[in-house]
Structure formats: structure tokens, C-alpha cells
Design an enzyme around this catalytic site. Structure first.
Site, short mmCIF file in Angstrom:
data_model
loop_
_atom_site.label_atom_id
_atom_site.label_comp_id
_atom_site.label_asym_id
_atom_site.label_seq_id
_atom_site.Cartn_x
_atom_site.Cartn_y
_atom_site.Cartn_z
NE ARG A 100 32.16 -0.01 -1.64
CZ ARG A 100 31.40 0.82 -2.37
NH1 ARG A 100 31.94 1.82 -3.04
NH2 ARG A 100 30.10 0.67 -2.41
CE1 TYR A 113 54.91 -11.77 0.53
CE2 TYR A 113 53.19 -11.07 -1.00
CZ TYR A 113 53.58 -11.73 0.15
OH TYR A 113 52.63 -12.34 0.92
CG ASP A 132 56.71 -3.76 -1.55
OD1 ASP A 132 56.81 -3.35 -0.38
OD2 ASP A 132 56.14 -4.83 -1.86
CE LYS A 187 53.93 -9.07 5.43
NZ LYS A 187 54.32 -8.95 4.04
C1 LIG Z 1 53.77 -9.18 2.75
C2 LIG Z 1 54.27 -8.41 1.59
C3 LIG Z 1 53.40 -7.97 0.57
C4 LIG Z 1 51.93 -8.33 0.56
O1 LIG Z 1 51.25 -7.74 1.62
P1 LIG Z 1 49.94 -8.40 2.33
O2 LIG Z 1 49.65 -7.41 3.39
O3 LIG Z 1 50.35 -9.74 2.83
O4 LIG Z 1 48.89 -8.48 1.29
C5 LIG Z 1 53.93 -7.21 -0.45
N1 LIG Z 1 55.24 -6.90 -0.49
C6 LIG Z 1 56.11 -7.32 0.46
C7 LIG Z 1 57.55 -6.94 0.35
C8 LIG Z 1 55.66 -8.09 1.52
O5 LIG Z 1 56.52 -8.50 2.45
#
Ligand SMILES: *Cc1c(COP(=O)(O)O)cnc(C)c1O
Length: 390
Positions: free
Chosen positions: A55, A107, A179, A204
Site C-alpha cells: 500500500r 466530468y 484534470d 483513458k
Molecule cells: C474518466 C474521467 C475521470 C474519472 O476517472 P476514473 O478513472 O473513471 O475514476 C475524471 N476526469 C475525467 C476528465 C475523466 O474522463
């Protein structure tokens, strides 16, 4: 001498293949092994080789973190079990009574975390259009601790000027968190533009193959890094070694994949823009995009995501989403395969009854790396079906 010694001087394409990765000292394995272990031997009480418990730290995770720090041009990176886990952990730096300003096109899961979870614990949130500096200036408060933005935004693909918001944040003594999931460091590096934190859903484009969920925080400043490192271990939302390995494997082709995503998205955007059944195409690479000039300045290329609406709204939008064959109807984005979805009913259902609600006729495409001609043929036949039902 280690190649990572001169890593700063390499181009991005070279970094994606080599950053953070050295042959395994034990076996000489070229690819980082999956250290599938929870615990590590201690030679004597408290004397170990740097790892005690997975962890806290794991060697596969360490390599992934080092790679991501280098790709974003940051000093430090911390990996998490999902993008949401990364955002949650970062938001623990904001204390009860402090204020967060967030972009108003974020998001859906981020909006849900802020409004439905963290607001219960004394954090205050204001959602504002961050493409408008004056609107931002109006909502800044003495207790504003963090400004949070996405660019391009999801799913409306608006661009926010990172350098300009960073300057406003720093004048008021707040941090800027970006982000960077939609652009990836292949297209923009927010830390170079003044951001304090970059976060990713590595699920992604970073992972890139729709086979792993993960998150990342990257930053320069050592003081919040120490606190975040403590929180990563204290909260414990860490990725397993297999997930770290898959993400590292994805990173190797990030530059190649982003080139293909952007090239295909550009061709699809032009096809849709010329199609008589399409009402509007939102893609930062099109000259009629409201922040096209900013896209040229801030991003190396306009990205692999685009959204569009149809003449006739939601009914033909649903038909197109159901009738595509190569574009798979699914949530998520950034994988090698093309996806289609209706954000209002799928990824953004969690903002349905909020001020952030999305037009139910909006179609979002995550354009993959297949042949652009095949993708366009697929959209053409689906648009034809939608038109014949009208
Ligand atoms: C998918 C996404 C998230 C969240 O990420 P997870 O890996 O699904 O928890 C946050 N911000 C954006 C822009 C996203 O596309």
C-alpha cells in the site's frame, strides 16, 4: 550510465518509451516486472531495501510514477486506483471551511464527488464558466484554496486558458489543479503553464487500451507532495502491480496513439461538419470552434474527442448511437477503439438534474486509431438510418 540520467533532453516520443524504466537489477528484464507482492523482507527490524508494504510503495508502481512525473514535466507523481481516487485524495488537501472553484463543465463523477460527498464535510464549492476570466474573478473568496479545471472540457470540449487561470489563482493564494485526462501530456503539459497539480484518469489515453482503471497526481512542490504521499498511504486507494504494469505498457505508445487519434478526429470532424443531418460539431480543431485560437496556442494538436448534435435532436441522436457498428456504444474514452455515447444519458447522468445538465441530443465520440475511412463509412450509414426514420 543510466539513460534516465539524460532523460530531460529527450523528445516526448523517446520519453514515452524510456522514462523511468531501467532494466531490472535482479534479472536484467527490459520491461519492468510485475512485483506481485504485498510485503517485503526486513534484514533486521526496520532495515529493508526501501519497500515495506505494497500500500505504501511497490516497485512496479514506483516506475509508473517516475514515468508519469517525467512525461508531465513534474518532480513528483503518485498513482491511484482510479481517476476519482486521485481527485478525492487531492481534495483532502482542502480543509473544512475552505472554498473550491470548479469549472462548470466537468466530468460528471467529479461534480458528484464535490457536490454529493465532499460538500458534506465542510468544503464549499462554486461552479463557474472558466472560459470567462471576469466570471471567475467574481466568485473568488478570501478562503478560496483551489481552482479546478478541465481543458478541453467533457463533453462540451471548451478550452480554458491554463496560464491565465494559473495567474489568477496564484494572485489570490489558491492552487490550480488541472484534470489533463482529455489532452494527455502528449498535447499539453499544464505544470509548464503554471498549474500546481495535474491529475489524470489513466484509464483513458494514458492506459489507452480500455483494459485498466487508474489515476495519477503529478506536481512539483515538495510540501504538498509529502502531504499527498502521506494521504496516498493513509487513505489507501492505490493501484495493484498488474494495473501499474498495464498502464506502463500503454504509455509506450502514447505519442503514436495520440497522433492517430488526432488525425482521425480531424477527418471525422470535417466529415460531420459537411453532413446535412448534422446541426453542430464541437471540435477544437475546427476554425468555428469558439476557442480555436487558444487550441492552436495551448495544445500541440486538437485531441481525439468530439461532440455533435443532429437536426431533430435526441431522437436521431439515439438512432445514430445505436446504429454505428465500428463505434461501440459505451462509456469511457481514450482507448484504441472508437466509442460513441450520449453523455446526458450515460457518462453525465449524475449531473442530470443539476445546472451542469447536458443536452440529451448531444453525441460524444472518442475517435480511435482505426482507419478514418472506415470510421466515416460507419457514421455515414448510421446517419442515413437516422434520417430515414425521421
Ligand atoms: C474518466 C474521467 C475521470 C474519472 O476517472 P476514473 O478513472 O473513471 O475514476 C475524471 N476526469 C475525467 C476528465 C475523466 O474522463
Amino acid at each position: 550510465m543510466s539513460k534516465n540520467h539524460k532523460i530531460q533532453s529527450f523528445d516526448f516520443e523517446t520519453l514515452t518509451v524510456h522514462a523511468g524504466v531501467e532494466p531490472d537489477p535482479l534479472s536484467g528484464a527490459v520491461m519492468t516486472p510485475i512485483y506481485q507482492t504485498s510485503t517485503y523482507v526486513q534484514d533486521d527490524v526496520g532495515r529493508h531495501k526501501g519497500y515495506e508494504y505494497s500500500r505504501t510503495d511497490n516497485p512496479t508502481r514506483t516506475v509508473l510514477q517516475n514515468a508519469m512525473a517525467i512525461l508531465e514535466g513534474g518532480q513528483h507523481a503518485l498513482a491511484f486506483s482510479s481517476g476519482m481516487a486521485a481527485i478525492y485524495t487531492l481534495l483532502r488537501l482542502v480543509k473544512p471551511g475552505e472554498h473550491v472553484i470548479s469549472g462548470n463543465d466537468v466530468y460528471g463523477g467529479t461534480y458528484r464527488l464535490f457536490e454529493s460527498v465532499l460538500a458534506q464535510y465542510g468544503l464549499e464549492f462554486t461552479f463557474v464558466d472558466l472560459t470567462d476570466d471576469k466570471a471567475l474573478a467574481m466568485v473568488i473568496r478570501p478562503n478560496t484554496r483551489l481552482i479546478w479545471l478541465e481543458t478541453p472540457t467533457n463533453p462540451l470540449l471548451q478550452l480554458v486558458d491554463i496560464a491565465s487561470v494559473a495567474q489568477i489563482a496564484h494572485e489570490t493564494g489558491a492552487w490550480l489543479g488541472v484534470d489533463n485526462t482529455f489532452a494527455s501530456p502528449a498535447l499539453q503539459q499544464p505544470l509548464q503553464l503554471g498549474a500546481d497539480f495535474v491529475i489524470h484518469s489513466t484509464t483513458k489515453y494514458i492506459g489507452g487500451h480500455s483494459d485498466v482503471v487508474g489515476g495519477m497526481i503529478i506536481l512539483n512542490d515538495s510540501t504538498p507532495y509529502e502531504e499527498l504521499k502521506f494521504l496516498q498511504n493513509a487513505i489507501g486507494a492505490v493501484p495493484g502491480p498488474m494495473d501499474c504494469f498495464l498502464t506502463l505498457r500503454g504509455i509506450k505508445t502514447l505519442a503514436l496513439r495520440m497522433d492517430a487519434h488526432c488525425r482521425n478526429a480531424g477527418e471525422v470532424a470535417h466529415f460531420l461538419a459537411d453532413h446535412p443531418a448534422v446541426a453542430q460539431v464541437i471540435y477544437p480543431g475546427l476554425p468555428d470552434h469558439p476557442q480555436h485560437e487558444l487550441a492552436n496556442r495551448q495544445m500541440k494538436k486538437p485531441g481525439g474527442m468530439l461532440s455533435f448534435t443532429l437536426i431533430g435532436g435526441e431522437v436521431p441522436a439515439r438512432i445514430v448511437a445505436q446504429e454505428t457498428q465500428l463505434f461501440t456504444l459505451a462509456e469511457s474514452l481514450g482507448g484504441v477503439e472508437s466509442l460513441i455515447e450520449l453523455p446526458a444519458l450515460m457518462t453525465h447522468a449524475s449531473v442530470a438534474d443539476s445546472p451542469l445538465a447536458i443536452d440529451p441530443g448531444l453525441v460524444r465520440l472518442s475517435v480511435g486509431i482505426e482507419s478514418a475511412a472506415d470510421l466515416i463509412d460507419d457514421l455515414a450509414q448510421a446517419l442515413h438510418k437516422a434520417a430515414s426514420v425521421q
